[in-house]
Design an enzyme around this catalytic site. Structure first.
Site: not given
Length: 381
Positions: A183, A209, A284
């Site tokens: 991420d 991400e 998410h």
């Protein structure tokens, strides 16, 4: 059946729940929240409740249209999140009224179990291997980690190398048959992201991400074309219209949030749109049990589903955790890194109303950290 009352509850660690009650005693739960702005979303829910009270709760699509479009000013994270939580609650009521899980109302299940991943931090190198090992021992076959902490506007050689070092440490524990997702949290510039994604490619991340902030979408097609790592994004996009150019840019994984992107109704449509572009769905969800329950209903019914985020043990949770407000924790008893499909009606979870009301009396004022660079200027968190 008519909607009698809408209530909201500000519960630690950083969540907002809503409860929709009908005159026949059927109750639905939702999770409308913008992390760090929960009080603002609470006010938006109160405004929307003025319309909902007295309405038939089973007209879910009509209510979604009115809540999102009847105001002259539309969209944005606050309104979309308020609608999302109320939409979840309406689907929960519908499932209970019809005696069926929500995924059955969405066309029926396409899978019997849903792969989930666990968080392991990642802002720094310390304890990464230890944290990954703990999750694999718990049966998880995938983890997600932050690529970096505070990052310079143009990432230095040391910062780029540190990202690779952290992901390499995770990969060494995981081996070739488990996955690591990375991420970026929008902390890199387009140039910095392009550079570090190339460096990460040999470590074969499941996806990268949010390598760019949503406002940098104009350069997303070039980044996707240059990246050897599959790109994922979507937690800060709030509807199909915002996902359309992102999917057209060629992202591999769409990540709508069930508590932000208009709830079950809109995320179900986003999943279908992503499928047209050959993109996978990974909702998410670093949030609470109601948001996760809603996400799993989508996961069981979406053919292009990839993997599900969940918040057990996540570093944001200090005063409560995913299981804190449930009567029965069995729906989140992950076996071999998977959540198994249940036939419980509605969202499939039983909320501990007494615990929620007690927690709301304390409430919370969670705010995300404020970061600054060494020169005192603002830094992306």
């Amino acid at each position: 059946m008519k909607i009698d009352r809408v209530e909201t509850f500000l519960v630690p660690p950083r969540w907002l729940f809503c409860r929709v009650e009908t005159d026949e005693g059927v109750v639905g739960w939702g999770e409308p929240v913008v992390e760090g702005r929960a009080e603002v979303v609470r006010a938006a829910v109160d405004v929307l409740a003025e319309y909902l009270v007295g309405q038939d709760p089973l007209r879910i699509e009509d209510h979604w249209q009115v809540m999102t479009k009847a105001g002259f000013y539309r969209g944005g994270p606050v309104l979309s999140s308020a609608v999302a939580g109320l939409d979840q609650a309406l689907w929960d009521i519908a499932g209970k009224a019809y005696g069926a899980p929500v995924h059955a109302l969405l066309g029926g299940p396409v899978r019997d179990r849903v792969r989930v991943y666990a968080w392991v931090g990642g802002d720094d190198l310390s304890h990464i291997a230890e944290q990954v090992a703990a999750q694999t021992e718990a049966g998880f076959t995938a983890v997600k980690m932050n690529a970096a902490g505070r990052t310079s506007p143009m990432a230095t050689a040391a910062e780029t190398a540190a990202v690779v070092e952290r992901v390499a440490a995770a990969r060494e524990v995981l081996g070739p048959h488990r996955d690591v997702a990375v991420d970026f949290h929008g902390r890199f510039t387009p140039a910095g992201a392009r550079r570090v994604l190339a460096e990460l490619a040999p470590l074969h991340p499941l996806f990268a991400e949010e390598p760019l902030l949503p406002e940098h979408g104009g350069v997303l097609p070039a980044l996707v074309a240059a990246s050897p790592v599959p790109v994922a994004t979507g937690e800060r996009l709030y509807g199909r219209a915002e996902f359309l150019p992102v999917l057209g840019a060629g992202v591999a994984v769409a990540q709508p949030d069930l508590s932000h992107a208009g709830g079950i109704s809109e995320v179900h449509r986003i999943a279908s749109l992503a499928d047209v572009y050959g993109a996978q769905l990974a909702p998410h969800c670093p949030l609470g049990p109601i948001a996760l329950a809603a996400s799993l209903q989508i996961a069981f019914s979406a053919p292009n589903f990839l993997i599900q985020e969940q918040s057990r043990g996540i570093h944001y949770n200090k005063d409560a955790d995913l299981l804190s407000y449930l009567v029965d924790t069995e729906p989140f008893n992950f076996v071999d890194g998977h959540a198994h499909r249940t036939t419980a009606p509605g969202l499939g979870v039983s909320v501990d109303e007494d615990a929620v009301r007690a927690a709301d009396r304390a409430g919370h004022r969670w705010r995300n950290p404020l970061w600054r660079h060494d020169d005192g200027s603002f830094a992306e968190w």
